[in-house]
Design an enzyme around this catalytic site. Structure first.
Site, PDB file in Angstrom:
ATOM      1  N   GLY A  60       0.877  -1.171   0.000  1.00  0.00           N
ATOM      2  CA  GLY A  60       0.000   0.000   0.000  1.00  0.00           C
ATOM      3  C   GLY A  60       0.906   1.210   0.000  1.00  0.00           C
ATOM      4  O   GLY A  60       1.884   1.242  -0.727  1.00  0.00           O
ATOM      5  N   CYS A  90       6.203  -5.248   0.922  1.00  0.00           N
ATOM      6  CA  CYS A  90       6.344  -3.927   0.302  1.00  0.00           C
ATOM      7  C   CYS A  90       6.143  -2.807   1.335  1.00  0.00           C
ATOM      8  O   CYS A  90       7.002  -2.620   2.180  1.00  0.00           O
ATOM      9  CB  CYS A  90       5.415  -3.819  -0.901  1.00  0.00           C
ATOM     10  SG  CYS A  90       6.040  -2.648  -2.099  1.00  0.00           S
ATOM     11  N   ILE A 143       6.082  -3.502  -7.207  1.00  0.00           N
ATOM     12  CA  ILE A 143       5.252  -2.325  -7.484  1.00  0.00           C
ATOM     13  C   ILE A 143       5.759  -1.150  -6.638  1.00  0.00           C
ATOM     14  O   ILE A 143       5.710  -1.212  -5.407  1.00  0.00           O
ATOM     15  CB  ILE A 143       3.762  -2.588  -7.149  1.00  0.00           C
ATOM     16  CG1 ILE A 143       3.251  -3.811  -7.922  1.00  0.00           C
ATOM     17  CG2 ILE A 143       2.917  -1.355  -7.467  1.00  0.00           C
ATOM     18  CD1 ILE A 143       1.877  -4.283  -7.499  1.00  0.00           C
ATOM     19  N   HIS A 181       5.611  -8.671  -4.125  1.00  0.00           N
ATOM     20  CA  HIS A 181       4.226  -9.008  -3.777  1.00  0.00           C
ATOM     21  C   HIS A 181       3.939 -10.477  -4.088  1.00  0.00           C
ATOM     22  O   HIS A 181       3.390 -10.775  -5.158  1.00  0.00           O
ATOM     23  CB  HIS A 181       3.256  -8.131  -4.581  1.00  0.00           C
ATOM     24  CG  HIS A 181       3.224  -6.708  -4.144  1.00  0.00           C
ATOM     25  ND1 HIS A 181       2.255  -6.195  -3.312  1.00  0.00           N
ATOM     26  CD2 HIS A 181       4.065  -5.690  -4.416  1.00  0.00           C
ATOM     27  CE1 HIS A 181       2.494  -4.918  -3.094  1.00  0.00           C
ATOM     28  NE2 HIS A 181       3.580  -4.583  -3.757  1.00  0.00           N
ATOM     29  N   GLU A 183       1.657 -12.278  -3.110  1.00  0.00           N
ATOM     30  CA  GLU A 183       0.206 -12.529  -3.222  1.00  0.00           C
ATOM     31  C   GLU A 183      -0.290 -12.309  -4.652  1.00  0.00           C
ATOM     32  O   GLU A 183      -1.419 -12.674  -4.971  1.00  0.00           O
ATOM     33  CB  GLU A 183      -0.568 -11.664  -2.216  1.00  0.00           C
ATOM     34  CG  GLU A 183      -0.723 -10.179  -2.551  1.00  0.00           C
ATOM     35  CD  GLU A 183       0.534  -9.338  -2.359  1.00  0.00           C
ATOM     36  OE1 GLU A 183       1.615  -9.891  -2.042  1.00  0.00           O
ATOM     37  OE2 GLU A 183       0.436  -8.103  -2.546  1.00  0.00           O
TER      38      GLU A 183
HETATM   39  N1  GLN Z   1       5.978   2.899  -2.471  1.00  0.00           N
HETATM   40  C1  GLN Z   1       5.184   2.439  -1.370  1.00  0.00           C
HETATM   41  C2  GLN Z   1       5.677   3.060  -0.053  1.00  0.00           C
HETATM   42  O1  GLN Z   1       6.652   3.711  -0.052  1.00  0.00           O
HETATM   43  C3  GLN Z   1       5.198   0.937  -1.281  1.00  0.00           C
HETATM   44  C4  GLN Z   1       4.597   0.338  -2.524  1.00  0.00           C
HETATM   45  C5  GLN Z   1       3.834  -0.933  -2.290  1.00  0.00           C
HETATM   46  O2  GLN Z   1       3.509  -1.323  -1.188  1.00  0.00           O
HETATM   47  N2  GLN Z   1       3.473  -1.564  -3.383  1.00  0.00           N
HETATM   48  O3  GLN Z   1       5.075   2.873   0.965  1.00  0.00           O
END
Ligand code: GLN
Length: 204
Positions: A60, A90, A143, A181, A183
């Protein structure tokens, strides 16, 4: 790392795994954990942490998680991570880290690693790459991914990516963190690995 074949199914199905469901891609984790036989609780309130055996902190936006958790939520989560298995992916990995760069950000400070947020540059918002999980090839979805730039003493590297073997899944004791990720790939091994950690942590 498959579950033991002689393991009675009841131990898997009675495992209650929380997925922090404040924001981000918690539903894909829920589905994957359910496919593997776990009972999933979508955690939206701090008191729900009391009823679970392990927790997934999904991807997120880590700064948004921090805002939504507030100081009290963060403190309660920190206590949880100290005693129960926790898997951050992430943004979840960023929250667990002791040191965060780009920009600096404090979080749970639970896992002795340094992570750089959005480390692959804006032009590479997401990518699918092949890495190695427990020395086997594995698909990995990144991501707006952070990069683990330093791992502290006693932190094991479970998976790597690229020729430089950048750590992408690391573990210390009960705490597991991935910059990708799992998942979002069909491969269930990483979640199975976490469920094995939860099973092994539970008093028998
Ligand atoms: N770029 C997001 C952050 O810095 C992390 C990206 C992700 O969870 N897909 O929190």
């Amino acid at each position: 790392m498959e579950g033991k074949i002689d393991e009675p199914l009841s131990t898997v199905t009675s495992m209650k795994i929380g997925v922090l469901a404040l924001q981000g891609d918690f539903d894909a984790h829920r589905r994957r954990l359910e496919e593997l036989g776990a009972k999933v609780v979508l955690v939206k309130k701090p008191e729900q942490l009391d009823e679970i055996d392990g927790l997934v902190i999904p991807g997120g936006e880590s700064s948004t998680f921090l805002k939504l958790l507030g100081e009290e939520g963060l403190a309660k989560l920190k206590d949880f991570v100290r005693v129960k298995p926790t898997f951050g992916t992430c943004a979840g990995c960023i929250l667990l880290a002791t040191e965060v760069e780009n920009p600096k950000q404090s979080g749970l400070g639970s896992l002795d690693i340094t992570v750089r947020r959005n480390a692959y540059g804006r032009q590479i918002d997401s990518s699918i790459r092949e890495g190695r999980f427990l020395n086997e090839p594995a698909e990995m979805v990144f991501i707006r991914a952070p990069k683990i730039e330093r791992v502290g003493d006693g932190v094991e590297v479970i998976a790597t990516e690229g020729e430089d073997e950048v750590p992408v899944l690391v573990r210390k004791g009960k705490t597991l963190a991935a910059t990708f990720h799992p998942e979002l790939s069909d491969d269930r091994r990483v979640h199975q690995y976490f469920l094995d950690m939860v099973r092994n942590a539970r008093p028998s």
